[in-house]
Write a protein that holds these residues in place. Structure first.
Motif, PDB file in Angstrom:
ATOM      1  N   LYS A   1       1.463   4.572  10.630  1.00  0.00           N
ATOM      2  CA  LYS A   1       1.913   5.149   9.248  1.00  0.00           C
ATOM      3  C   LYS A   1       2.059   6.746   9.365  1.00  0.00           C
ATOM      4  O   LYS A   1       2.914   7.223   9.082  1.00  0.00           O
ATOM      5  N   ALA A   2       0.889   7.185   9.692  1.00  0.00           N
ATOM      6  CA  ALA A   2       0.866   8.687   9.773  1.00  0.00           C
ATOM      7  C   ALA A   2       1.890   9.074  10.835  1.00  0.00           C
ATOM      8  O   ALA A   2       2.624  10.328  10.165  1.00  0.00           O
ATOM      9  N   GLY A   3       2.095   8.550  11.927  1.00  0.00           N
ATOM     10  CA  GLY A   3       3.071   8.950  12.841  1.00  0.00           C
ATOM     11  C   GLY A   3       4.349   8.986  12.136  1.00  0.00           C
ATOM     12  O   GLY A   3       5.250   9.766  12.415  1.00  0.00           O
ATOM     13  N   GLN A   4       4.452   7.985  11.328  1.00  0.00           N
ATOM     14  CA  GLN A   4       5.977   7.738  10.761  1.00  0.00           C
ATOM     15  C   GLN A   4       6.051   8.621   9.587  1.00  0.00           C
ATOM     16  O   GLN A   4       7.277   9.442   9.605  1.00  0.00           O
TER      17      GLN A   4
ATOM     18  N   ALA B   1      -0.286   1.539   0.580  1.00  0.00           N
ATOM     19  CA  ALA B   1      -0.603   2.069  -0.640  1.00  0.00           C
ATOM     20  C   ALA B   1      -0.966   3.499  -0.531  1.00  0.00           C
ATOM     21  O   ALA B   1      -0.747   4.249  -1.164  1.00  0.00           O
ATOM     22  N   SER B   2      -1.935   3.598   0.605  1.00  0.00           N
ATOM     23  CA  SER B   2      -2.228   4.816   1.000  1.00  0.00           C
ATOM     24  C   SER B   2      -1.080   5.945   1.124  1.00  0.00           C
ATOM     25  O   SER B   2      -0.967   7.171   0.754  1.00  0.00           O
ATOM     26  N   ALA B   3       0.127   5.544   1.623  1.00  0.00           N
ATOM     27  CA  ALA B   3       1.147   6.528   1.993  1.00  0.00           C
ATOM     28  C   ALA B   3       1.916   6.619   0.665  1.00  0.00           C
ATOM     29  O   ALA B   3       2.233   7.952   0.475  1.00  0.00           O
ATOM     30  N   GLU B   4       1.834   5.738  -0.002  1.00  0.00           N
ATOM     31  CA  GLU B   4       2.605   5.769  -1.549  1.00  0.00           C
ATOM     32  C   GLU B   4       1.564   7.015  -2.294  1.00  0.00           C
ATOM     33  O   GLU B   4       2.175   7.851  -2.905  1.00  0.00           O
ATOM     34  N   PHE B   5       0.328   6.810  -2.252  1.00  0.00           N
ATOM     35  CA  PHE B   5      -0.525   7.782  -2.950  1.00  0.00           C
ATOM     36  C   PHE B   5      -0.349   9.102  -2.206  1.00  0.00           C
ATOM     37  O   PHE B   5      -0.367  10.030  -2.930  1.00  0.00           O
ATOM     38  N   ALA B   6      -0.210   9.106  -1.087  1.00  0.00           N
ATOM     39  CA  ALA B   6      -0.178  10.574  -0.444  1.00  0.00           C
ATOM     40  C   ALA B   6       1.214  11.096  -0.798  1.00  0.00           C
ATOM     41  O   ALA B   6       1.330  12.477  -0.695  1.00  0.00           O
ATOM     42  N   LYS B   7       2.123  10.512  -1.030  1.00  0.00           N
ATOM     43  CA  LYS B   7       3.483  11.027  -1.299  1.00  0.00           C
ATOM     44  C   LYS B   7       3.400  11.395  -2.805  1.00  0.00           C
ATOM     45  O   LYS B   7       4.096  12.403  -3.323  1.00  0.00           O
TER      46      LYS B   7
END
Lengths: 329, 456
Positions: free
Chosen positions: A33-36, A307-313
């Motif tokens: 996900k981080a790569g994405q 969820a972490s990606a959403e939080f990070a955005k």
């Protein structure tokens, strides 16, 4: 498939195998996900993914107790997740947001958690090695039996300060485990092109530090070696070196096309040595889990990561006033 | 033929010493290479060997005499049948026990005058505080010992700090009092032990790292900057690094370019560090105690030449000096001289000479460079309208440059002349005695700079 078909280590339970599976999968999905997000421009700067090396940190974390410390290089996302730091806080640091572990001021390479005894996240190759010995020095000074896991790569193993540290760690019998994550490539330079030493752990013998080479793609082998090293340290016998033979599937960082190795080499590692497939195979072959059980875990992990990606955005950028905070304690 | 044996210089900065013990007596036959005396410097007791053969004709300096200047005749060697009187005038041959100097004699003459005019506004201790005379070396040692007694997490590490008692004897006696757990001799491995000390600080200790000199800290500068100074910021305030890096900084004497460099301006450039540059023993003590208590990395820059200088130090059980407060050593109305560390020696000497010519100089000791006390400097410049800065470091990117820029931006309308910076010369330090003198900032440089800004 060349995986071992049965759990040879008789002392491993179903629960433990599932825990390993879950933790390694979390790291892999998180890194994917981080790569994405990097590709989408949401993560900037340098970003070094841990994909392929998951068994090392997960196996070693299984040997720790409360109070033990860890410190590593810039390839640090996996270490943070494995020691219990929240995916949200790590991902939000990658995006440079207020919700990140360093409130957006550290980035991928510089994250810390006093609560989880994670001391970075260091961007200077090899600098974490004496720092790890120093954390161990403090524990010895205080008279407790904590151990510090000091992770570094085969590239860092050529830094002079590693050997300065070996010398003092053995001289003062510091409770530090030096974990060399040998993924065979220091950025683009293979081990064969950077040293005449056959092994990296063997260099510690010159300082009187025992050590061994370990199959770092096998989480059970990692844990077994880790327990031995931890027992050595906790008994006050000084440092121990574990050379984890591992492999990173991605480039050194997001901007590295990895032209210095063949596609076949990478594919061979993925198909024959993958740490997650190994545990999956063990669970299925021994009838400990069903496909459905594992799919449920996959789904659960995917949700955590999304969820972490959403939080990070969604997490806001740090306030401009943050520019001037935290310069001094 | 009779020869005079002279008091030897046993270290680069030695100017005088104590003739601790004679190993020979008058009439003894001496062979070259034989140990004839024990001589105590401020760093160590050294054995002194005869370079010539002969018979001890006369001992000129009695055992136990302190303050014997380098190159003073201490003994006469004669050949068989020869008299020592041939080379020694009767007057010089008189007992020399009286050469023992008062404790403050090593301090520059200007110092005594300056102490007398310390303004009340800059006093760091209450009126009526009893004072004791102490060298900078003793003050530093007392500061460490007091803080180690008060806090078991404070420990000292570095090369030769323990069993050797300190390369410059700053840590003398600490091993005996605190033991090897807290006074840790390291191998010669600056990068390694500095990294270890940073880790130990994060692990809950308060390490004092002694660099034998700051020249060797270049080997460790990555840990000072990248590990110690930046991590509190990079961790969002989680990981402060309570550590003191201390040791001799700047030129000693005749040790060449690699061992003679003032890093004040370098470290002062780094956010996350605090930088302390004491001149007097009182400041050395009060600021070092403050540094050890500070939760941040502190660069504490000492000066080898200052170690043996004596000053009045308040005799208080617990005495600290806050960072970021300059001290006005001497009030004046015509020009402001701003300096720090050994630069203060030249600033104060110059102020004395200028006073004789009717120029009244205000002399400010910055004491810390990060934080830096702009207010005291600006207030003074607004009063005197002229400013000269004095430091030993290189001219490019100097503290003087920074002050000149600050004064220009914040007090331009008050200036009657450009700010002039006195610095070391823009050259690596030469070895030759005459060239070394030319490379260093001097009292004469300061006098000339002040006259130029006063248009005299």
């Amino acid at each position: 498939m060349a995986f071992k078909k049965a759990p040879e280590k008789s002392n491993v339970s179903k629960e433990e195998l599932l825990k390993f599976y879950r933790e390694m999968l979390l790291i892999r999905r998180f890194e994917e996900k981080a790569g994405q997000l990097y590709g989408m421009g949401l993560i900037g700067g340098f970003c070094h993914l841990y994909i392929g090396q998951e068994a090392v940190v997960v196996g070693l974390e299984a040997c720790t107790k409360e109070g033990d410390k860890r410190v590593t290089s810039y390839r640090d996302h996996g270490h943070m997740l494995a020691c219990g730091m929240e995916a949200n806080g790590v991902m939000a640091e990658l995006t440079g947001r207020e919700g990140g572990y360093s409130r957006g001021k550290g980035g991928s390479m510089h994250m810390f958690s006093r609560e989880k005894h994670f001391y970075g996240g260091h961007g200077i190759v090899g600098a974490q090695v004496p720092i790890g010995a120093g954390l161990a020095f403090a524990d010895k000074y205080k008279g407790n039996d904590n151990v510090t896991f000091t992770y570094f790569g085969d590239g860092a193993a050529n830094q002079g300060q590693v050997y300065e540290t070996y010398n003092m760690a053995q001289l003062w019998a510091l409770p530090v485990i030096f974990v060399i994550e040998n993924n065979h490539y220091a950025m683009g330079t293979s081990q064969q092109r950077s040293t005449g030493s056959e092994t990296l752990f063997g260099r510690g013998l010159a300082y009187g530090i025992p050590g061994e080479q370990v199959d770092g793609m096998d989480v059970l082998a990692v844990k077994e070696a880790g327990e031995k090293a931890v027992a050595h340290c906790r008994a006050g016998k000084g440092p121990y070196i574990l050379e984890m033979m591992t492999y990173r599937y991605r480039g050194h960082s997001m901007s590295d096309p990895a032209k210095y190795r063949t596609r076949e080499e990478v594919e061979k590692m993925k198909s024959e040595k993958d740490a997650i497939e190994h545990v999956r195979d063990l669970l299925l072959t021994a009838g400990l889990s069903s496909d459905e059980d594992l799919k449920a875990i996959d789904k659960e992990i995917k949700e955590v990561v999304n969820a972490s990606a959403e939080f990070a955005k969604a997490s806001p950028e740090p306030a401009p006033a943050e520019l001037w905070t935290d310069i001094y304690a | 033929m009779a020869v005079e044996v002279l008091m030897p210089a046993l270290s680069p900065t030695m100017e005088e010493g104590t003739l601790a013990k004679w190993m020979v007596k008058e009439g003894d036959v001496v062979k070259s290479g034989q140990i004839i005396a024990e001589i105590e410097t401020d760093k160590a007791t050294m054995e002194f060997e005869a370079a010539d053969e002969g018979i001890v004709g006369r001992i000129l300096v009695a055992e136990g005499t302190s303050g014997v200047k380098v190159n003073t005749a201490i003994m006469v060697l004669v050949e068989a049948g020869e008299s020592a009187d041939a080379v020694v005038a009767p007057v010089a041959a008189a007992p020399v026990a009286e050469v023992a100097t008062p404790a403050v004699a090593a301090a520059p003459a200007a110092l005594a005058a300056a102490v007398a005019v310390v303004s009340k506004a800059s006093a760091d201790w209450p009126e009526g505080t009893p004072m004791k005379t102490m060298t900078v070396r003793e003050a530093l040692r007392e500061a460490m010992a007091e803080e180690m007694r008060a806090n078991p997490a404070v420990m000292l590490m570095g090369e030769e700090v323990g069993e050797y008692q300190g390369a410059y004897k700053i840590s003398q006696g600490l091993l005996a009092e605190f033991g090897a757990k807290r006074v840790v001799d390291t191998p010669i491995t600056e990068m390694g032990f500095t990294g270890i000390a940073v880790g130990a600080a994060w692990g809950g200790l308060n390490p004092i790292v002694e660099f034998m000199t700051f020249n060797f800290a270049l080997q460790a500068i990555d840990h000072i900057l990248n590990s110690a100074a930046k991590t509190n910021y990079m961790s969002g305030g989680q990981l402060g690094c309570p550590i003191v890096f201390r040791g001799a900084n700047g030129a000693a004497a005749r040790v060449g370019a690699q061992h003679s460099q003032d890093f004040s301006a370098w470290y002062a450039a780094i956010p996350g560090l605090k930088v302390v540059v004491p001149y007097s023993a009182a400041d050395a003590k009060g600021l070092l105690k403050q540094a050890i208590r500070d939760p941040n990395p502190v660069i504490f820059l000492e000066n080898e030449i200052m170690y043996g200088q004596s000053f009045e130090v308040p005799d208080l059980p617990d005495f600290t000096i806050p960072f970021g407060k300059a001290r006005i050593w001497r009030e004046g109305s015509d020009v402001t001289i701003v300096s720090f560390s050994i630069g203060m020696k030249y600033a104060l000497e110059a102020a004395d000479l200028l006073a004789k010519e009717g120029i009244s100089a205000e002399v400010i000791d910055l004491r810390t460079l990060r934080p830096i006390d702009y207010d005291t400097v600006l207030a003074s410049v607004q009063k005197t309208n002229r400013c000269v800065t004095v430091e030993e470091g290189f001219p490019v990117g100097s503290i003087g440059d920074h002050l000149a820029s600050t004064i220009m931006q914040r007090a331009f309308d008050y200036l009657d002349a450009p700010v002039v910076t006195c610095t070391g010369k823009d050259v690596p330090m030469p070895y030759a005695a005459n060239l070394e003198k030319l490379a260093l900032v001097t009292t004469a440089d300061v006098v000339a700079a002040v006259k130029s800004v006063c248009y005299r």
